[in-house]
Structure formats: C-alpha cells, structure tokens
Design a protein around this motif. Structure first.
Motif, PDB file in Angstrom:
ATOM      1  N   THR A 161       1.019  -1.169  -0.046  1.00 26.51           N
ATOM      2  CA  THR A 161       0.094  -0.041   0.209  1.00 26.51           C
ATOM      3  C   THR A 161       0.880   1.173  -0.106  1.00 26.51           C
ATOM      4  O   THR A 161       2.072   1.100   0.540  1.00 26.51           O
ATOM      5  CB  THR A 161      -1.107   0.139   1.210  1.00 26.51           C
ATOM      6  N   TYR A 163      -0.369   4.080   1.225  1.00 24.45           N
ATOM      7  CA  TYR A 163      -1.129   5.005   2.403  1.00 24.45           C
ATOM      8  C   TYR A 163      -0.900   4.008   3.779  1.00 24.45           C
ATOM      9  O   TYR A 163      -1.829   3.773   4.372  1.00 24.45           O
ATOM     10  CB  TYR A 163      -2.501   5.199   1.913  1.00 24.45           C
ATOM     11  N   TYR A 181       0.574   9.842   1.046  1.00 26.22           N
ATOM     12  CA  TYR A 181       1.092   9.299   0.023  1.00 26.22           C
ATOM     13  C   TYR A 181       2.491   8.952   0.155  1.00 26.22           C
ATOM     14  O   TYR A 181       3.250   9.887   0.046  1.00 26.22           O
ATOM     15  CB  TYR A 181       0.735   9.757  -1.620  1.00 26.22           C
ATOM     16  N   HIS A 218      -2.122   2.670  -6.828  1.00 27.25           N
ATOM     17  CA  HIS A 218      -2.146   3.919  -5.976  1.00 27.25           C
ATOM     18  C   HIS A 218      -1.370   4.958  -6.737  1.00 27.25           C
ATOM     19  O   HIS A 218      -0.112   4.895  -6.818  1.00 27.25           O
ATOM     20  CB  HIS A 218      -1.941   3.773  -4.336  1.00 27.25           C
ATOM     21  N   VAL A 252      -8.962   0.653  -5.685  1.00 25.18           N
ATOM     22  CA  VAL A 252      -8.817   1.409  -6.739  1.00 25.18           C
ATOM     23  C   VAL A 252      -9.543   1.103  -7.804  1.00 25.18           C
ATOM     24  O   VAL A 252      -9.731   0.136  -8.423  1.00 25.18           O
ATOM     25  CB  VAL A 252      -7.191   1.235  -7.329  1.00 25.18           C
TER      26      VAL A 252
END
Length: 464
Positions: A161, A163, A181, A218, A252
């Motif tokens: 990830t 995040y 981010y 992402h 996403v």
C-alpha cells in the motif's frame, strides 16, 4: 632549451594534477530499482500507450542494455542478489517469504552499501527494502549493512500500500497522517539526502528501491483522474490488494488508469532528480542506473496484457521465461558513458557489485560470482563474459523449487516444477529455446539438441 624544459615540466605538472584530481573525485552513484516494471513498460523499450520521456533521457544521454537480467523472478531474492553479488544459485534467499521469516543479509559480507562505506562514501536507502522488518535491530535493518540513512516501508507486506499508517526512518517507526502518499515522502528524503551529501562535499551512494509500479495501483489523485479520463472504458474495474496486519490498502477504481498515473508520476520525479543533479553541479560525475527487480505482474488490478508490459517476451513475474527475468537497465554517466548507446552484453544483478568495486577502486568482495561490466560502460571492446547465467525460484512455506533456468550463449533452458503442496516435486522436462531467433520462447527445440540438453541437465544438477 631552458624554456623548452620549463614548458615540459609545466605541462607534466598540469597533467599530474588533473590526473590526481580525477583520482580523488570518485563518482556519486544513484541506483533506482523499480518494483515489477516489465521489459516493455518504458517508451525507450517500445512502450506505445504511455510515455516516459525523463526515464528515456537516461537512455538518450547514456547506455541502454538489451540483455540485462534481474536477480530473480520475485522481489526478495532479487534484492538479495543485488546486495550480495551472488547469483541465484548461491545467494541465501531464493524466494519470497513472510515478513517474519524474510531472509536478512549476512552482516559479515561486504555487501553493496558496505563496499561504498569502505571507499569513504555516505550511503542512503529510500523505499522498499524487502529483506526484513526495517525497524528491527540486527541483520534485518538496512543500517546494519552500512547504510547511514534509511527511509521506507516497515516491511515488504506493508509496501503493498502507498497509504501505510507509519514509516521507518533510520530504524525508528514514525506514525503518518491518514491519507499520506508515502512514495512522495520517501522521494523527498532521497532528494534531501543528495542535497546534504553535496553540501558536506562527500561522494554518495543513493539507493532508491521504489515500490512503483507494484501492488495496489495507488497514484496521486489528480494524475489518477487525468488517466481515468484517458481510459474511461476501464472505470468499472476495481483493483484490490492486501497490505499486512493492521494496514489499510484502499481499493482502486480503474487500476489500469492507476498504472498509467503511477508511471507518469515516477517519470516526472526522475526528471526532478536529473534537474537536481544539474542544480547541484554534480550531473557530470554522477552515475545513475535504473532497473527493475523482476518482470511485470498481474496484481492489484494491473493488466500487463493491455499495456504490453513485457513487449516481445514470454511470461511475467514468477515465471522463469524471459518475461519474468529480463529487466530494463539504463546507465547515465556523462563523464564516462557515450550518449545514446546500446549494449547487448548479457549481464545480471550479480554483476552490479563487482562493477561498482571496479568503479570506486575497491577489492572485489569474496562472495560474489559476478563480473564487472565497467569496460562496457566505458565503451571498451575488452569485456569478460559469463560462461552462463543461472536462476532458480523457490516458493511456499518450505521453499520448494518452482523453476530453474540457464542462459548459455543464445540458448535458454527452462525447467518448471509441478505444483506440490506437501513434498518436493520432481522437475519437468528441460525446455530449450534459441533466443537469437526466438526471443518470445515459443519454439521448444529440446528434441533437436539432445547433446546440449544433457549438458544443461548436468549443469543444473550441480545446483541441487
């Protein structure tokens, strides 16, 4: 005669001092390692659906390798090969494992960062380590292996990830605000490391193992929206991926657009990096290398078929075919490398360590079985070559062999092992391909070359 002698002495003095200055000004080195970037994902390697102009600058202003190989077909063993200079048949880590069992590096080895420290460099790593829990003490920690600084994900699983709830900086875990981010956070630390190293007038090694374009697709919101408008036909697709205990990996919408946005973002940052080197006055004496840890993936909703991520190659991540192993490799060093050149010299991750040893005038570490391709970087015709290249991939709780491969000249041999959940499986038949006229490994010619197959079988048996 008197003035002539003085002129000669003066010329010698200038030559000696310029030579001395060259010898005492070692190059800065930046190695950018992308995660699961396919051989065909860059426009300089034939990508047509997205453009990577800044990454292409590394090729246009440097050297593009067409026969470079990663350390393995998955993440951790590939990184272990890069750090140790040992091929996949000798390195301790042969496959991905859970974070708590990740194969940490041997702290007694002269690994890549320690080689630089021995030469007086300041060292930093920024991104996905992939060889243990980065907040743990001991051999899992990048700082144990002579990195002065590290900023990145806590573990390989969490690096799925962009995040995460925390980040690790120099061994300490730091909480992050929700919605951070983390890729940009990490890249800014890398840029600051370069700035500080130049201010301190120290040569530096900056290792940037970015997670892009791996796992969850992402990307920064504005860029993702831009690519969704370009690719609205994929808006009904949702990409999902896990990120380890206690971590959230947001789904996403339109991961196909997410990949395009990720690549554009990374390319923009490579442009920023090259501009920074120019601003700091170090561009000419900085070697920048760029590669990928293995072939393209199918994870997080990524569609390598749509993007033609592996170009003419067969297979993807976890395959022993060229698409799982062959990697893009670019090198830019204005003082040394001729602009816009291409090399078909077969090289691999285990060659990086001896090449760097050659460049920074250090002893070749005892554990490596790689060779230096420094002559190729300099455009010289004298270049030692491998007798062959070997890979093996292990997977599962007990690390069963899943596949082996050998490249012997233009011949490529692949052995796949059937799936087995409870015992070591026996190898399948050796497949043989002639890469000189079958780059896509479509035509198995093993039956036509029984003598060569027997030779390869004997070579493979030495790695049992």
């Amino acid at each position: 005669m008197k003035y002539y002698s003085i002129f000669i002495l003066f010329g010698f003095f200038i030559f000696f001092n310029s030579f001395k200055e060259e010898k005492t000004s070692p190059p800065n080195v930046i190695y950018i390692l992308t995660d699961d970037l396919g051989y065909g994902d860059l426009s300089c390697y034939g990508q047509k659906k997205l453009s990577t102009p800044n990454i292409d600058r590394l090729a246009n202003e440097g050297l593009l390798f067409t026969n470079h190989y990663s350390g393995n077909t998955v993440c951790s063993p590939s990184r272990a090969v890069l750090m140790t200079g040992q091929d996949p048949g000798h390195v301790h880590c042969r496959g991905n494992m859970p974070d708590e069992k990740m194969g940490a590096l041997d702290s007694t080895m002269v690994t890549l960062p320690r080689l630089f420290k021995n030469a007086g460099y300041t060292t930093g790593a920024f991104g996905k380590w992939g060889l243990g829990i980065t907040s743990n003490e001991g051999e899992e920690n990048p700082l144990t292996h002579s990195f002065d600084h590290f900023t990145g994900w806590k573990s390989q699983m969490i690096a799925h990830t962009y995040y995460p709830s925390s980040i690790v900086r120099d061994g300490k875990e730091i909480s992050l605000d929700s919605g951070t981010y983390v890729h940009d956070f990490i890249m800014e630390d890398a840029f600051n490391f370069i700035r500080e190293s130049v201010k301190e007038n120290k040569p530096f090694f900056c290792y940037i193992p970015t997670a892009i374009p791996h796992a969850a697709m992402h990307a920064p919101k504005e860029l993702h929206e831009k690519w969704r408008k370009k690719l609205p036909q994929f808006d009904d697709k949702i990409g999902r991926y896990g990120a380890g205990p206690g971590e959230i990996c947001p789904p996403v919408q339109n991961p196909i657009a997410g990949f395009g946005a990720m690549m554009e973002h990374l390319d923009d940052q490579i442009g920023e990096l090259l501009s920074l080197l120019t601003q700091m006055g170090i561009a000419d004496n900085t070697l920048v290398m760029f590669s990928s840890d293995n072939g393209s993936h199918h994870e997080g909703g990524h569609d390598p078929e749509y993007w033609d991520s592996n170009g003419p190659l067969r297979g993807h991540k976890r395959d022993m075919y060229e698409g799982g192993l062959r990697a893009p490799f670019l090198a830019r060093w204005p003082n040394v490398i001729e602009q816009g050149t291409t090399s078909d010299f077969p090289s691999a991750f285990w060659d990086i360590l001896p090449t760097i040893a050659d460049i920074i005038d250090q002893e070749k570490p005892l554990q490596t079985n790689g060779i230096s391709f420094y002559p190729t970087l300099k455009g010289e015709s004298r270049q030692e070559e491998h007798n062959y290249l070997y890979w093996e991939f292990r997977q599962g709780k007990h690390q069963f062999v899943k596949g082996k491969a050998i490249r012997l000249g233009d011949w490529k041999a692949v052995v796949n092992y059937p799936n087995s959940s409870n015992e070591q499986s026996q190898p399948g038949e050796i497949e043989l391909y002639d890469l000189s006229n079958d780059l896509g490994e479509e035509h198995n010619v093993a039956d036509q070359h029984p003598g060569l197959v027997q030779q390869i079988k004997s070579m493979l048996s030495s790695y049992e």
